[in-house]
Design a protein around this motif. Structure first.
Motif, PDB file in Angstrom:
ATOM      1  N   LEU A   1       0.899  -1.260   0.014  1.00  0.00           N
ATOM      2  CA  LEU A   1       0.085  -0.053   0.099  1.00  0.00           C
ATOM      3  C   LEU A   1       0.877   1.211  -0.183  1.00  0.00           C
ATOM      4  CD1 LEU A   1      -2.855   1.408   0.413  1.00  0.00           C
ATOM      5  CD2 LEU A   1      -2.458   1.095   2.763  1.00  0.00           C
ATOM      6  N   VAL A   2       0.593   2.379  -0.804  1.00  0.00           N
ATOM      7  CA  VAL A   2       1.611   3.416  -1.063  1.00  0.00           C
ATOM      8  C   VAL A   2       0.536   4.590  -1.434  1.00  0.00           C
ATOM      9  CG1 VAL A   2       2.120   2.926  -3.351  1.00  0.00           C
ATOM     10  CG2 VAL A   2       3.550   4.442  -2.167  1.00  0.00           C
ATOM     11  N   GLN A   3       0.682   5.635  -0.995  1.00  0.00           N
ATOM     12  CA  GLN A   3       0.018   6.914  -1.264  1.00  0.00           C
ATOM     13  C   GLN A   3       0.256   7.274  -2.824  1.00  0.00           C
ATOM     14  OE1 GLN A   3       0.714   9.923   2.010  1.00  0.00           O
ATOM     15  NE2 GLN A   3      -1.126   9.315   2.827  1.00  0.00           N
ATOM     16  N   ALA A   4      -0.561   8.191  -3.265  1.00  0.00           N
ATOM     17  CA  ALA A   4      -0.436   8.623  -4.771  1.00  0.00           C
ATOM     18  C   ALA A   4       0.890   9.462  -4.612  1.00  0.00           C
ATOM     19  CB  ALA A   4      -1.665   9.595  -5.073  1.00  0.00           C
ATOM     20  N   GLY A   5       1.489   9.289  -5.522  1.00  0.00           N
ATOM     21  CA  GLY A   5       2.819  10.142  -5.818  1.00  0.00           C
ATOM     22  C   GLY A   5       4.029   9.318  -5.351  1.00  0.00           C
ATOM     23  N   GLY A   6       3.775   8.297  -4.498  1.00  0.00           N
ATOM     24  CA  GLY A   6       4.796   7.453  -3.856  1.00  0.00           C
ATOM     25  C   GLY A   6       5.423   6.376  -5.068  1.00  0.00           C
ATOM     26  N   SER A   7       6.386   5.451  -4.505  1.00  0.00           N
ATOM     27  CA  SER A   7       6.981   4.635  -5.322  1.00  0.00           C
ATOM     28  C   SER A   7       6.952   3.285  -4.710  1.00  0.00           C
ATOM     29  CB  SER A   7       8.527   4.896  -5.290  1.00  0.00           C
ATOM     30  OG  SER A   7       8.522   6.258  -6.036  1.00  0.00           O
ATOM     31  N   LEU A   8       7.120   2.135  -5.446  1.00  0.00           N
ATOM     32  CA  LEU A   8       7.065   0.589  -5.122  1.00  0.00           C
ATOM     33  C   LEU A   8       8.123   0.182  -6.047  1.00  0.00           C
ATOM     34  CD1 LEU A   8       3.577  -0.607  -4.112  1.00  0.00           C
ATOM     35  CD2 LEU A   8       5.666  -0.236  -2.762  1.00  0.00           C
ATOM     36  N   ARG A   9       8.718  -0.767  -5.647  1.00  0.00           N
ATOM     37  CA  ARG A   9       9.636  -1.851  -6.464  1.00  0.00           C
ATOM     38  C   ARG A   9       9.240  -3.207  -6.637  1.00  0.00           C
ATOM     39  NH1 ARG A   9      14.609  -0.774  -9.289  1.00  0.00           N
ATOM     40  NH2 ARG A   9      15.556  -2.717  -9.754  1.00  0.00           N
ATOM     41  N   LEU A  10       8.628  -3.773  -7.489  1.00  0.00           N
ATOM     42  CA  LEU A  10       8.158  -4.935  -7.646  1.00  0.00           C
ATOM     43  C   LEU A  10       9.295  -5.996  -8.005  1.00  0.00           C
ATOM     44  CD1 LEU A  10       4.670  -4.877  -9.418  1.00  0.00           C
ATOM     45  CD2 LEU A  10       5.467  -4.579  -6.860  1.00  0.00           C
ATOM     46  N   SER A  11       9.571  -7.285  -7.419  1.00  0.00           N
ATOM     47  CA  SER A  11      10.621  -8.090  -8.317  1.00  0.00           C
ATOM     48  C   SER A  11       9.894  -9.314  -8.177  1.00  0.00           C
ATOM     49  CB  SER A  11      11.614  -8.298  -7.083  1.00  0.00           C
ATOM     50  OG  SER A  11      12.289  -6.965  -6.735  1.00  0.00           O
ATOM     51  N   CYS A  12      10.675  -9.921  -9.426  1.00  0.00           N
ATOM     52  CA  CYS A  12       9.936 -11.498  -9.908  1.00  0.00           C
ATOM     53  C   CYS A  12      11.354 -12.386  -9.883  1.00  0.00           C
ATOM     54  CB  CYS A  12       9.335 -11.296 -11.227  1.00  0.00           C
ATOM     55  SG  CYS A  12       8.904 -12.890 -11.885  1.00  0.00           S
ATOM     56  N   ALA A  13      11.287 -13.469  -8.972  1.00  0.00           N
ATOM     57  CA  ALA A  13      12.331 -14.259  -8.984  1.00  0.00           C
ATOM     58  C   ALA A  13      11.964 -15.503 -10.030  1.00  0.00           C
ATOM     59  CB  ALA A  13      12.732 -14.657  -7.740  1.00  0.00           C
ATOM     60  N   ALA A  14      12.807 -15.858 -10.630  1.00  0.00           N
ATOM     61  CA  ALA A  14      12.554 -16.807 -11.477  1.00  0.00           C
ATOM     62  C   ALA A  14      13.310 -18.130 -11.317  1.00  0.00           C
ATOM     63  CB  ALA A  14      12.712 -16.650 -13.168  1.00  0.00           C
ATOM     64  N   SER A  15      12.821 -19.358 -11.509  1.00  0.00           N
ATOM     65  CA  SER A  15      13.792 -20.555 -11.637  1.00  0.00           C
ATOM     66  C   SER A  15      14.084 -20.906 -12.806  1.00  0.00           C
ATOM     67  CB  SER A  15      12.969 -21.526 -10.790  1.00  0.00           C
ATOM     68  OG  SER A  15      11.818 -22.126 -11.719  1.00  0.00           O
TER      69      SER A  15
END
Length: 123
Positions: A11-25
């Motif tokens: 959950l983040v406020q508008a204007g904020g940032s997030l970083r998604l990661s995807c780990a693959a086998s």
């Protein structure tokens, strides 16, 4: 066979940032075009971004261009999605996908999918 596990949602406020990661086998990660999609409640899954085996080949949906950045680390078998200037309309479950076909029919080409991670942007 490729298994994908996403992380980094929240959950983040508008204007904020997030970083998604995807780990693959799998040892052939570098051969795959990696893609991010999202699906908001009541809406169809939509393309967000893709990166081909060559990191110079990146593609974005118009709605996220200039705000999101996709990157990959073939040595670590990971793909990331840096999301800046988030808007409430970015709220969705975000999915990582892997495709052997490097063509731009992103959804149809996806061979493997992760379980998804929830991103919620509050106004």
């Amino acid at each position: 066979q490729v298994q994908l596990v996403e992380s980094g949602g929240g959950l983040v406020q508008a204007g904020g940032s997030l970083r998604l990661s995807c780990a693959a086998s799998g040892r052939t990660f570098s051969m795959y075009t990696m893609e991010w999609f999202r699906q908001a409640p009541g809406k169809e899954r939509e393309f967000v971004a893709a990166i081909r085996w060559s990191v110079s080949g990146t593609y974005y949906a118009d709605s996220v261009k200039g705000r999101f950045t996709i990157s990959r680390d073939n040595a670590k078998n990971t793909v990331s999605l840096q999301m800046n200037s988030l808007k409430p309309e970015d709220t969705a479950v975000y999915y990582c996908a892997a495709a052997l076909n490097s063509g731009s029919n992103w959804y149809a080409n996806a061979d493997y999918w992760g379980q998804g991670t929830q991103v919620t942007v509050s106004s």
